[in-house]
Enzyme design. Structure first.
Site, PDB file in Angstrom:
ATOM      1  N   ALA A   1       0.742  -1.297  -0.157  1.00  0.00           N
ATOM      2  CA  ALA A   1      -0.120  -0.054  -0.086  1.00  0.00           C
ATOM      3  C   ALA A   1       0.941   1.145   0.041  1.00  0.00           C
ATOM      4  CB  ALA A   1      -0.921  -0.096   1.070  1.00  0.00           C
TER       5      ALA A   1
ATOM      6  N   TYR B   1      14.613 -20.449 -16.421  1.00  0.00           N
ATOM      7  CA  TYR B   1      14.013 -19.167 -15.968  1.00  0.00           C
ATOM      8  C   TYR B   1      13.732 -18.179 -17.256  1.00  0.00           C
ATOM      9  CZ  TYR B   1      12.904 -14.839 -13.640  1.00  0.00           C
ATOM     10  OH  TYR B   1      12.494 -13.650 -12.885  1.00  0.00           O
TER      11      TYR B   1
ATOM     12  N   GLY C   1       1.294   3.170  -6.022  1.00  0.00           N
ATOM     13  CA  GLY C   1       0.450   2.613  -7.064  1.00  0.00           C
ATOM     14  C   GLY C   1      -1.078   2.333  -6.469  1.00  0.00           C
TER      15      GLY C   1
END
Length: 315
Positions: free
Chosen positions: A38, A193, A41
């Site tokens: 929080a 990956y 954004g």
């Protein structure tokens, strides 16, 4: 005004709707929510709008100083806001356990759990618990946090008679993942990956988490719902690690949602009375949507749940 403004769904809201729009007239007084991520954004906007609607908001943050500044910023515009800042690094299982223990020891109720914190497409790395960083941050930490707070949510729902809601931020990128959806045998394999696929994998895990959690809550007869959502493509610092997705965002940013629009679906799913009893679903643009085939696969959801339990139990 961009093209996103013209589509209004069955809910009465559209991609252009803001978090304030979708919660207009909703009274959240007496509710307590946790909103992770929080400090910036859409997480910050979600916390602000929930506070505006009367919800007591607890903001778990990695950096307490940043969290305190956010609290002050919100309180300046909403003097009656009920806000609390606590420390949490969702990528660390030790930190998750510490936060959950501290929260429960406060004796606070918990009506709404919003799992917003996340990272996007960083270079390969491992968490403190030796789990691939995106999977650790975006799914495993959230999975453990939910399980540790579930008894508090059950107690709150029973004592208050109010439906509890768990809101898990996924992404449309959950459709862009490895073959088979989740690479259970190669979660930590650096050679395999791919930053975008790994992000999609973690977001698929978010959708599956809500799907399987719903099955378990309904089986238990608990008055708590769990849903996942796509907030929209938003110009935020999530794409700070660069790569293709960052280039894409910078190229089309004039067509992206702004932050108030990006927080709308989260606030809609968390607060709107239209969604009473709705669980195990996937939302986008403040409307019901449909997750991918993988995202609605009960066997994959069960396998992921068992896999996540093992990851969290062994750390």
């Amino acid at each position: 005004m961009t093209w996103i403004s013209i589509f209004t769904g069955k809910s009465g809201f559209a991609a252009s709707s803001t978090a304030e729009d979708v919660t207009k007239g909703v009274d959240g007084t007496g509710l307590t929510a946790i909103v992770t991520g929080a400090t910036s954004g859409i997480g910050l906007e979600t916390a602000r709008v929930l506070a505006l609607r009367g919800v007591q908001v607890v903001m778990p943050v990695r950096n307490l100083e940043s969290g305190k500044k956010v609290k002050e910023t919100i309180a300046e515009k909403i003097p009656n806001a009920k806000l609390e800042v606590m420390e949490l690094d969702v990528s660390s299982l030790e930190s998750v356990r510490k936060f959950a223990s501290q929260y429960c020891s406060k004796g606070l109720p918990l009506n709404i759990l919003i799992l917003n914190a996340g990272i996007m497409t960083p270079p390969f790395g491992l968490s403190k618990d030796n789990i691939e960083l995106q999977f650790a941050t975006n799914h495993v930490g959230n999975f453990l946090l939910t399980n540790l707070l579930l008894d508090t949510m059950k107690k709150t729902a029973k004592e208050s008679g109010k439906e509890g809601r768990i809101v898990i931020l996924s992404s449309e990128v959950h459709r862009v993942t490895y073959k088979g959806g989740i690479m259970f045998d190669k979660i930590n394999d650096e050679k395999s990956y791919n930053a975008l696929y790994a992000y999609g994998q973690s977001k698929l895990a978010n959708a599956l988490h809500a799907y399987e959690l719903t099955r378990r809550l309904q089986e238990e007869g608990v008055n708590i719902t769990a849903n996942s959502l796509h907030p929209g493509v938003i110009k935020t610092n999530l794409a700070r690690h660069g790569g293709f997705f960052s280039v894409f965002i910078n190229t089309v940013q004039s067509f992206l949602k702004n932050i108030p629009q990006g927080a709308a679906t989260t606030c809609y799913v968390a607060l709107h009375p239209q969604l009473k009893g709705v669980s195990g679903q996937y939302f986008a643009d403040s409307n019901l949507n449909k997750a991918s085939g993988y995202g609605r696969d009960p066997e994959l959801a069960k396998k992921l749940w068992d896999f996540s339990v093992k990851l969290t139990e062994s750390k």
